[in-house]
Motif scaffolding. Structure first.
Motif, short mmCIF file in Angstrom:
data_model
loop_
_atom_site.label_atom_id
_atom_site.label_comp_id
_atom_site.label_asym_id
_atom_site.label_seq_id
_atom_site.Cartn_x
_atom_site.Cartn_y
_atom_site.Cartn_z
N GLN A 222 0.84 -1.18 0.00
CA GLN A 222 0.00 0.00 0.00
C GLN A 222 0.89 1.24 0.00
O GLN A 222 1.86 1.32 0.74
N VAL A 223 0.53 2.20 -0.83
CA VAL A 223 1.30 3.43 -0.95
C VAL A 223 0.97 4.37 0.22
O VAL A 223 -0.19 4.56 0.58
N GLN A 224 2.02 4.95 0.82
CA GLN A 224 1.87 6.00 1.81
C GLN A 224 2.62 7.23 1.32
O GLN A 224 3.70 7.11 0.74
N LEU A 225 2.05 8.41 1.56
CA LEU A 225 2.58 9.65 1.01
C LEU A 225 2.95 10.63 2.12
O LEU A 225 2.18 10.82 3.06
N VAL A 226 4.12 11.25 1.99
CA VAL A 226 4.57 12.25 2.95
C VAL A 226 5.06 13.47 2.19
O VAL A 226 6.04 13.39 1.44
N GLU A 227 4.39 14.62 2.40
CA GLU A 227 4.77 15.86 1.75
C GLU A 227 5.85 16.58 2.55
O GLU A 227 5.91 16.45 3.78
N SER A 228 6.67 17.36 1.86
CA SER A 228 7.67 18.20 2.50
C SER A 228 7.96 19.38 1.59
O SER A 228 7.54 19.41 0.44
N GLY A 229 8.69 20.35 2.12
CA GLY A 229 9.10 21.50 1.33
C GLY A 229 8.26 22.74 1.52
O GLY A 229 8.58 23.80 0.95
N SER B 142 7.80 18.43 -2.25
CA SER B 142 8.09 17.04 -2.56
C SER B 142 7.06 16.15 -1.89
O SER B 142 6.53 16.48 -0.84
N CYS B 143 6.81 15.02 -2.50
CA CYS B 143 5.91 14.02 -1.94
C CYS B 143 6.58 12.67 -2.10
O CYS B 143 6.67 12.15 -3.22
N ALA B 144 7.06 12.14 -1.00
CA ALA B 144 7.74 10.84 -1.02
C ALA B 144 6.71 9.74 -0.83
O ALA B 144 5.92 9.76 0.11
N ALA B 145 6.74 8.78 -1.73
CA ALA B 145 5.81 7.66 -1.70
C ALA B 145 6.55 6.41 -1.25
O ALA B 145 7.54 6.02 -1.86
N SER B 146 6.05 5.80 -0.20
CA SER B 146 6.59 4.52 0.24
C SER B 146 5.84 3.40 -0.47
O SER B 146 4.70 3.57 -0.89
N GLY C 235 1.49 27.99 -15.94
CA GLY C 235 2.57 28.90 -16.28
C GLY C 235 3.45 29.27 -15.11
O GLY C 235 4.54 29.80 -15.31
N ARG C 236 2.98 29.01 -13.88
CA ARG C 236 3.77 29.30 -12.69
C ARG C 236 4.23 28.04 -11.97
O ARG C 236 5.32 28.02 -11.39
N PHE C 237 3.40 27.00 -11.99
CA PHE C 237 3.69 25.75 -11.28
C PHE C 237 4.04 24.66 -12.29
O PHE C 237 3.52 24.64 -13.41
N THR C 238 4.90 23.74 -11.87
CA THR C 238 5.25 22.59 -12.69
C THR C 238 5.19 21.33 -11.84
O THR C 238 5.87 21.24 -10.81
N ILE C 239 4.39 20.36 -12.27
CA ILE C 239 4.33 19.08 -11.59
C ILE C 239 5.25 18.10 -12.33
O ILE C 239 5.32 18.09 -13.56
N SER C 240 5.98 17.31 -11.57
CA SER C 240 6.88 16.33 -12.16
C SER C 240 7.04 15.15 -11.22
O SER C 240 6.58 15.19 -10.07
N ARG C 241 7.67 14.11 -11.68
CA ARG C 241 7.89 12.93 -10.86
C ARG C 241 9.25 12.32 -11.15
O ARG C 241 9.83 12.52 -12.22
N ASP C 242 9.76 11.59 -10.17
CA ASP C 242 10.98 10.81 -10.32
C ASP C 242 10.62 9.41 -9.86
O ASP C 242 10.59 9.13 -8.66
N TYR D 50 6.89 15.96 -7.33
CA TYR D 50 7.31 17.33 -7.05
C TYR D 50 6.29 18.33 -7.54
O TYR D 50 5.55 18.09 -8.49
N LEU D 51 6.27 19.49 -6.90
CA LEU D 51 5.54 20.64 -7.41
C LEU D 51 6.45 21.85 -7.27
O LEU D 51 6.68 22.33 -6.16
N GLN D 52 6.99 22.31 -8.40
CA GLN D 52 7.79 23.52 -8.42
C GLN D 52 6.84 24.71 -8.54
O GLN D 52 6.07 24.79 -9.50
N MET D 53 6.90 25.62 -7.58
CA MET D 53 6.00 26.76 -7.54
C MET D 53 6.82 28.03 -7.66
O MET D 53 7.64 28.34 -6.78
N ASN D 54 6.62 28.77 -8.73
CA ASN D 54 7.30 30.03 -8.97
C ASN D 54 6.30 31.17 -8.97
O ASN D 54 5.10 30.97 -9.11
#
Length: 111
Positions: free
Chosen positions: A1-8, A21-25, A65-72, A79-83
């Motif tokens: 089961q996926v668990q999610l922890v946000e940070s940043g 950032s959102c780390a998924a276990s 145009g200001r935010f970018t969602i991405s994943r690794d 990730y959510l880059q917020m400018n």
């Protein structure tokens, strides 16, 4: 089961930037959509951005145009880059993986 922890999250001046950032276990196997939502004080929860398994992204108009969602995928991290942050971006930000929710991280943008 996926668990999610946000940070940043944190406090920034208007016009500044933050990267959430959102780390998924556990395994990301089978996850179709990861997304960010937010809820400001006295407001209803609002969808912000999504990324599907193919890499296709979607944004609500207020952040496009200001935010970018991405994943690794190798790091099981979203990730959510917020400018160009604005005071109206102040909210608790939540990440999701399909139906699974994290507990949220606070973003405060001051004038």
């Amino acid at each position: 089961q996926v668990q999610l922890v946000e940070s940043g999250g944190g406090s920034v001046q208007a016009g500044g930037s933050l990267r959430l950032s959102c780390a998924a276990s556990g395994s990301a196997f089978g996850v179709q959509t990861m997304a960010w939502y937010r809820q400001g004080p006295g407001k209803q929860r609002e969808w912000v951005a999504s990324i599907i398994s193919s890499g296709f992204t979607l944004y609500t108009s207020s952040v496009r145009g200001r935010f970018t969602i991405s994943r690794d995928n190798a790091k099981n991290t979203l990730y959510l880059q917020m400018n160009s942050l604005k005071p109206e971006d102040t909210a608790i930000y939540y990440c999701t993986a399909d139906t699974i929710w994290g507990r949220g991280t606070q973003v405060t943008v001051s004038s």
